[in-house]
Write an enzyme that holds these catalytic residues in place. Sequence first.
Site, PDB file in Angstrom:
ATOM      1  N   GLU B  53       0.811  -1.227   0.000  1.00 40.92           N
ATOM      2  CA  GLU B  53       0.000   0.000   0.000  1.00 40.92           C
ATOM      3  C   GLU B  53       0.836   1.264   0.000  1.00 40.92           C
ATOM      4  O   GLU B  53       0.422   2.296  -0.547  1.00 40.92           O
ATOM      5  CB  GLU B  53      -0.958   0.022   1.197  1.00 40.92           C
ATOM      6  CG  GLU B  53      -2.083  -1.002   1.139  1.00 40.92           C
ATOM      7  CD  GLU B  53      -1.721  -2.332   1.782  1.00 40.92           C
ATOM      8  OE1 GLU B  53      -0.510  -2.580   2.024  1.00 40.92           O
ATOM      9  OE2 GLU B  53      -2.635  -3.133   2.035  1.00 40.92           O
ATOM     10  N   PHE B 115     -11.423  -6.485  14.286  1.00 38.47           N
ATOM     11  CA  PHE B 115     -10.386  -7.024  13.402  1.00 38.47           C
ATOM     12  C   PHE B 115     -10.047  -5.997  12.318  1.00 38.47           C
ATOM     13  O   PHE B 115     -10.927  -5.452  11.673  1.00 38.47           O
ATOM     14  CB  PHE B 115     -10.868  -8.330  12.757  1.00 38.47           C
ATOM     15  CG  PHE B 115      -9.873  -8.894  11.777  1.00 38.47           C
ATOM     16  CD1 PHE B 115      -8.620  -9.321  12.202  1.00 38.47           C
ATOM     17  CD2 PHE B 115     -10.167  -8.971  10.419  1.00 38.47           C
ATOM     18  CE1 PHE B 115      -7.692  -9.819  11.295  1.00 38.47           C
ATOM     19  CE2 PHE B 115      -9.243  -9.469   9.505  1.00 38.47           C
ATOM     20  CZ  PHE B 115      -8.009  -9.898   9.952  1.00 38.47           C
ATOM     21  N   GLN B 116      -8.783  -5.749  12.146  1.00 34.24           N
ATOM     22  CA  GLN B 116      -8.259  -4.767  11.181  1.00 34.24           C
ATOM     23  C   GLN B 116      -8.856  -3.373  11.383  1.00 34.24           C
ATOM     24  O   GLN B 116      -9.107  -2.652  10.431  1.00 34.24           O
ATOM     25  CB  GLN B 116      -8.447  -5.251   9.736  1.00 34.24           C
ATOM     26  CG  GLN B 116      -7.541  -6.435   9.412  1.00 34.24           C
ATOM     27  CD  GLN B 116      -7.462  -6.770   7.931  1.00 34.24           C
ATOM     28  OE1 GLN B 116      -8.409  -6.529   7.184  1.00 34.24           O
ATOM     29  NE2 GLN B 116      -6.345  -7.339   7.506  1.00 34.24           N
ATOM     30  N   LYS B 165     -17.402   0.104   6.276  1.00 39.43           N
ATOM     31  CA  LYS B 165     -17.943  -0.840   5.293  1.00 39.43           C
ATOM     32  C   LYS B 165     -19.447  -0.653   5.096  1.00 39.43           C
ATOM     33  O   LYS B 165     -19.945  -0.736   3.963  1.00 39.43           O
ATOM     34  CB  LYS B 165     -17.632  -2.273   5.751  1.00 39.43           C
ATOM     35  CG  LYS B 165     -17.719  -3.281   4.612  1.00 39.43           C
ATOM     36  CD  LYS B 165     -17.184  -4.638   5.044  1.00 39.43           C
ATOM     37  CE  LYS B 165     -17.274  -5.620   3.890  1.00 39.43           C
ATOM     38  NZ  LYS B 165     -16.793  -6.955   4.279  1.00 39.43           N
ATOM     39  N   MET B 472      24.803   7.587   1.770  1.00 38.13           N
ATOM     40  CA  MET B 472      24.824   8.894   2.430  1.00 38.13           C
ATOM     41  C   MET B 472      25.161   8.751   3.907  1.00 38.13           C
ATOM     42  O   MET B 472      25.915   9.546   4.461  1.00 38.13           O
ATOM     43  CB  MET B 472      23.487   9.609   2.241  1.00 38.13           C
ATOM     44  CG  MET B 472      23.486  11.047   2.725  1.00 38.13           C
ATOM     45  SD  MET B 472      24.718  12.069   1.895  1.00 38.13           S
ATOM     46  CE  MET B 472      23.730  12.781   0.573  1.00 38.13           C
TER      47      MET B 472
END
Lengths: 162, 557
Positions: B53, B115-116, B165, B472
Amino acid sequence: MKHTLSVLVKNRPGVLARVSGLFSRRGYNIDSLSVGLTHNPDISRMTIVVAGDDHVVEQVVKQLNKLIDVIKILDIREDESVNRELALIKVEVDSGTRSEIMQIAAIFRARIVDVGARTLVIEVTGDSHKIDAMEQLLKRFGIKEMVRAGKVSILRGTKGIE
Amino acid sequence: MIKKPKMTGAEAVIECLYKENIEVIFGYPGGAVLPLYDELYDSNIKHILVRHEQCAAHAADGYARATGRTGVCIATSGPGATNLVTGIANAYMDSVPLVAFTGQVPTSMIGNDAFQEVNITGITLPITKHNYLVKDARTLPMTLKEAFHIASTGRPGPVLIDLPKDIQTEKIGFEYPQKVKLDSYRPTYGGHPLQIKRAAESIMRAEQPIIYAGGGVVISGAHNELRTLTELILAPVVTTLMGKGTFPETHPLSLGMLGMHGAKYANYAMTESDLIIAIGARFDDRVTGKVGSFAPNAKVIHIDIDPAEISKNIEVSIPIVGDAKAILKELIKVLRQKRESKWNEKIKAWKKEFPLQYGRSDKEIKPQYVIEQICKLYGDAIITTEVGQNQMWAAQYFKSTEPRRFISSGGLGTMGYGFPAAIGAKVGCPDKLVFDIAGDGSFQMTSQELATAISNDIPVKVAILNNGFLGMVRQWQELFYDKRYSATRLDANPDFVKLAEAYGTLGIEVTRPGRVKSAIEEAVNSDKPVVIDFKVAPEENVFPMVPAGAAINEIIG
């Protein structure tokens, strides 16, 4: 230097978190904050006391203005405004001290709002110095609890936030 | 009255995206965005499935920077949403218009540690311009209208919309609002005429003026006005990393990038100037170095659309809040042609005396040489970079001539940005050649997107300047930590050629300078995504350099 900011915000969930979050992430300290609805139920008004020099406060105001939910900000000067704080103080009492405490409350134009067998709850309103003074005087009787509300301010006369 | 068509929240989101002319979305599905993905399935919006993502956000960001349009990305709730966070923060720091959609658990379950579930509006509060948790499906059209408006106007930035949802499946009557009603958000575009007049007077009086252009010039599309202004007043131009391409770096008045790894002459000119004309730049610490010693004799004119940038780091004498293009147009009208002066002579002498240079070699590949070759062969390509040495060499040696052609993570400094950003840029500009200039460390942070590039036929080219180090950081360890290379040696790098091949595409290894040019051409001539693994001089440093805490004219190397 302390500045008092009057902030009109949209009355929306999360707006307090947006404002307070901005203070913490930019490293500004809030001395006191109070928030409540205005006469327009879609708009809330916050009074925020912030410590910092003019440069810091200017940055605070600019950053606050960037928040989408912030409508308007006013940096309120002490001498142009009416400022009030409120405190509820629960003091220990017995028969020997009750009347003296009630006299102090009367001198401060404070009110006794609860009377218990061993306690009194005193409501005091005024600027922060007055509340500090009241607290000092009551200390020797034993303060069991104390709660102070943040400062609220409004400009005198016709000036103000539209 | 016309009856509003009934549709689900998910349908409404897609409908709004049509109204906003969104053609492409970068995303990754999951449980909480199933209704939205079901609607995407037969929509006309192209969805590009990334492999992480974070890269959906970076690709949308690269798309936005290359095209000037708003980028859109989607992720599911919980880990999908948190994986977007780096990409959103990156877009926030560089003022990139982005709208991110996240799925959320149903409204009835919010706050239950479902959940999530994650509080993504809370998490992204400090890294979005604004965000929304939609709790009433009927507010969806206005929310999306506002989100796209906020993301793309004023100082642009990312806006996140969290979609529970049940909101996606609820039926609503749909009507897309014509206008937003945001009384608390009205960016200033036109500059104050009096301030413009004062600025013009200062410019005419100044003996050693310098123009300092940043990313705001790109966003505003003010590059033509910038050029007119420059040629009118014959002031040298320095740009920030974000401002690269706003003024052609091949122009005699260009001094390239300034700051920590800017050219010496750019930093000297800034330090000795008597007037800084800052346009869409924010006096970042990489630019100013030690603030107390920054351009001590200069008055500052600051043109910026964000009033909070005025006098934030450097005291400004003439602030002009508004859109750079609109302001420059007005400013140009009141200026007169200036003549070349001693100042121009001084700068020419500095350029001659302190050129940007490196130790050339015909034995080992110098990373700077690779970039010079890409620039020479394909100067009109879109360049994206990763972060670190690769980024600074690219900034120094790729001579940008057009805006939106040099895309780099400036404010946040996100390793792993360049490759997904290249993918996004190529999707937005399919006719352009897109090169990601990468390091071996950075590329490994998002190399899984080779799958995205291949499956969607996005033929970007990756030039890895492979030195086997986190270069770097190693450079700083060499210079300031007695060469104690703590955790900077990448001794288990994969074979990048085989890695490319494992994904089903072309990898090219280059070990000697003589092969650099032909390898670049071979990569460009392939119609596939290509990874070129340039085995470069392992301990090459980026010079010149301003040490941390030093003034920008105390530049070494």
